[in-house]
Motif scaffolding. Structure first.
Motif, PDB file in Angstrom:
ATOM      1  N   ASP A 134      72.139 -30.730 -10.803  1.00  0.00           N
ATOM      2  CA  ASP A 134      71.560 -31.042 -12.103  1.00  0.00           C
ATOM      3  C   ASP A 134      72.149 -32.319 -12.687  1.00  0.00           C
ATOM      4  O   ASP A 134      71.495 -33.341 -12.713  1.00  0.00           O
ATOM      5  CB  ASP A 134      71.767 -29.861 -13.060  1.00  0.00           C
ATOM      6  CG  ASP A 134      71.007 -30.043 -14.348  1.00  0.00           C
ATOM      7  OD1 ASP A 134      71.619 -29.925 -15.417  1.00  0.00           O
ATOM      8  OD2 ASP A 134      69.790 -30.340 -14.296  1.00  0.00           O
ATOM      9  N   ASP A 135      73.406 -32.286 -13.133  1.00  0.00           N
ATOM     10  CA  ASP A 135      74.008 -33.479 -13.724  1.00  0.00           C
ATOM     11  C   ASP A 135      74.707 -34.373 -12.704  1.00  0.00           C
ATOM     12  O   ASP A 135      74.846 -35.560 -12.914  1.00  0.00           O
ATOM     13  CB  ASP A 135      75.002 -33.078 -14.809  1.00  0.00           C
ATOM     14  CG  ASP A 135      74.292 -32.511 -16.029  1.00  0.00           C
ATOM     15  OD1 ASP A 135      73.158 -32.945 -16.288  1.00  0.00           O
ATOM     16  OD2 ASP A 135      74.860 -31.640 -16.695  1.00  0.00           O
ATOM     17  N   MET A 136      75.172 -33.804 -11.627  1.00  0.00           N
ATOM     18  CA  MET A 136      75.766 -34.574 -10.525  1.00  0.00           C
ATOM     19  C   MET A 136      74.875 -34.355  -9.307  1.00  0.00           C
ATOM     20  O   MET A 136      75.186 -33.588  -8.410  1.00  0.00           O
ATOM     21  CB  MET A 136      77.192 -34.103 -10.228  1.00  0.00           C
ATOM     22  CG  MET A 136      78.192 -34.456 -11.297  1.00  0.00           C
ATOM     23  SD  MET A 136      78.531 -36.224 -11.400  1.00  0.00           S
ATOM     24  CE  MET A 136      79.413 -36.526  -9.897  1.00  0.00           C
ATOM     25  N   GLN A 137      73.727 -35.009  -9.302  1.00  0.00           N
ATOM     26  CA  GLN A 137      72.723 -34.756  -8.283  1.00  0.00           C
ATOM     27  C   GLN A 137      73.043 -35.393  -6.941  1.00  0.00           C
ATOM     28  O   GLN A 137      73.782 -36.368  -6.852  1.00  0.00           O
ATOM     29  CB  GLN A 137      71.356 -35.243  -8.743  1.00  0.00           C
ATOM     30  CG  GLN A 137      70.741 -34.355  -9.799  1.00  0.00           C
ATOM     31  CD  GLN A 137      69.338 -34.789 -10.134  1.00  0.00           C
ATOM     32  OE1 GLN A 137      69.075 -35.959 -10.337  1.00  0.00           O
ATOM     33  NE2 GLN A 137      68.438 -33.820 -10.207  1.00  0.00           N
ATOM     34  N   LEU A 138      72.428 -34.810  -5.944  1.00  0.00           N
ATOM     35  CA  LEU A 138      72.543 -35.253  -4.559  1.00  0.00           C
ATOM     36  C   LEU A 138      71.121 -35.311  -4.023  1.00  0.00           C
ATOM     37  O   LEU A 138      70.301 -34.454  -4.357  1.00  0.00           O
ATOM     38  CB  LEU A 138      73.350 -34.206  -3.789  1.00  0.00           C
ATOM     39  CG  LEU A 138      73.475 -34.337  -2.297  1.00  0.00           C
ATOM     40  CD1 LEU A 138      74.866 -34.884  -2.000  1.00  0.00           C
ATOM     41  CD2 LEU A 138      73.352 -32.983  -1.660  1.00  0.00           C
TER      42      LEU A 138
ATOM     43  N   PRO B  59      77.822 -39.112 -13.174  1.00  0.00           N
ATOM     44  CA  PRO B  59      76.737 -38.201 -13.557  1.00  0.00           C
ATOM     45  C   PRO B  59      75.444 -38.946 -13.862  1.00  0.00           C
ATOM     46  O   PRO B  59      75.461 -40.081 -14.335  1.00  0.00           O
ATOM     47  CB  PRO B  59      77.260 -37.520 -14.822  1.00  0.00           C
ATOM     48  CG  PRO B  59      78.719 -37.728 -14.818  1.00  0.00           C
ATOM     49  CD  PRO B  59      78.964 -39.008 -14.081  1.00  0.00           C
ATOM     50  N   GLY B  60      74.339 -38.277 -13.594  1.00  0.00           N
ATOM     51  CA  GLY B  60      73.038 -38.862 -13.892  1.00  0.00           C
ATOM     52  C   GLY B  60      71.936 -38.092 -13.198  1.00  0.00           C
ATOM     53  O   GLY B  60      72.186 -37.185 -12.411  1.00  0.00           O
ATOM     54  N   LYS B  61      70.705 -38.462 -13.487  1.00  0.00           N
ATOM     55  CA  LYS B  61      69.527 -37.825 -12.895  1.00  0.00           C
ATOM     56  C   LYS B  61      68.884 -38.779 -11.895  1.00  0.00           C
ATOM     57  O   LYS B  61      68.777 -39.973 -12.150  1.00  0.00           O
ATOM     58  CB  LYS B  61      68.494 -37.484 -13.964  1.00  0.00           C
ATOM     59  CG  LYS B  61      68.984 -36.543 -15.032  1.00  0.00           C
ATOM     60  CD  LYS B  61      68.987 -35.138 -14.528  1.00  0.00           C
ATOM     61  CE  LYS B  61      69.355 -34.200 -15.679  1.00  0.00           C
ATOM     62  NZ  LYS B  61      69.505 -32.860 -15.272  1.00  0.00           N
ATOM     63  N   ILE B  62      68.449 -38.240 -10.782  1.00  0.00           N
ATOM     64  CA  ILE B  62      67.691 -38.995  -9.791  1.00  0.00           C
ATOM     65  C   ILE B  62      66.222 -38.777 -10.113  1.00  0.00           C
ATOM     66  O   ILE B  62      65.765 -37.638 -10.216  1.00  0.00           O
ATOM     67  CB  ILE B  62      68.015 -38.532  -8.363  1.00  0.00           C
ATOM     68  CG1 ILE B  62      69.500 -38.771  -8.064  1.00  0.00           C
ATOM     69  CG2 ILE B  62      67.123 -39.244  -7.357  1.00  0.00           C
ATOM     70  CD1 ILE B  62      69.977 -38.157  -6.769  1.00  0.00           C
ATOM     71  N   ILE B  63      65.490 -39.857 -10.286  1.00  0.00           N
ATOM     72  CA  ILE B  63      64.073 -39.762 -10.628  1.00  0.00           C
ATOM     73  C   ILE B  63      63.255 -40.285  -9.449  1.00  0.00           C
ATOM     74  O   ILE B  63      63.285 -41.482  -9.147  1.00  0.00           O
ATOM     75  CB  ILE B  63      63.760 -40.575 -11.897  1.00  0.00           C
ATOM     76  CG1 ILE B  63      64.605 -40.075 -13.056  1.00  0.00           C
ATOM     77  CG2 ILE B  63      62.277 -40.508 -12.233  1.00  0.00           C
ATOM     78  CD1 ILE B  63      64.541 -40.939 -14.284  1.00  0.00           C
ATOM     79  N   PRO B  64      62.525 -39.405  -8.752  1.00  0.00           N
ATOM     80  CA  PRO B  64      61.716 -39.860  -7.620  1.00  0.00           C
ATOM     81  C   PRO B  64      60.502 -40.664  -8.099  1.00  0.00           C
ATOM     82  O   PRO B  64      59.865 -40.317  -9.091  1.00  0.00           O
ATOM     83  CB  PRO B  64      61.285 -38.575  -6.925  1.00  0.00           C
ATOM     84  CG  PRO B  64      61.506 -37.480  -7.902  1.00  0.00           C
ATOM     85  CD  PRO B  64      62.457 -37.963  -8.940  1.00  0.00           C
TER      86      PRO B  64
END
Length: 111
Positions: A13-17, A98-103
């Motif tokens: 969620d906050d630490m995305q992979l 931390p952050g969000k990955i946006i496809p």
């Protein structure tokens, strides 16, 4: 540059992979320091430049790398390739903060 649909999964969620599934002889290019893990049969090599033109020659790669350095990015990119005879293999990447990955579907973007 042509490409095809990438098989991936976002984990967390906050630490995305982002976990990418590669078909045999398929490759993905990533910036240095983003690797989380690789499965067996995945090989990797660092190359100068952005990888958009594999046969650009030394001076083309140098110019491409110079553009990357001016923007604060790494001089080298790592190419990860599935060298298995058959079956998908996975490689995963994560950001150091931390952050969000946006496809994004690049086929649907303007520009």
């Amino acid at each position: 540059m042509s490409s095809h649909e990438i098989d991936y999964a976002l984990i967390g969620d906050d630490m995305q992979l982002v976990e990418v599934s590669l078909d045999p002889r398929e490759a993905v290019i990533a910036e240095a320091g983003m690797l989380a893990y690789v499965e067996q049969d995945i090989t990797f090599v660092s190359k100068m430049g952005d990888g958009s033109e594999p046969n650009q020659g030394f001076f083309g790669a140098l110019f491409s790398a110079g553009k990357r350095m001016l923007t604060g990015e790494s001089l080298f990119l790592t190419h990860f390739t599935n060298n298995a005879a058959e079956g998908q293999r996975k490689v995963a990447f994560a950001a150091p903060y931390p952050g969000k990955i946006i496809p994004l579907d690049l086929g649907e973007t303007d520009g």
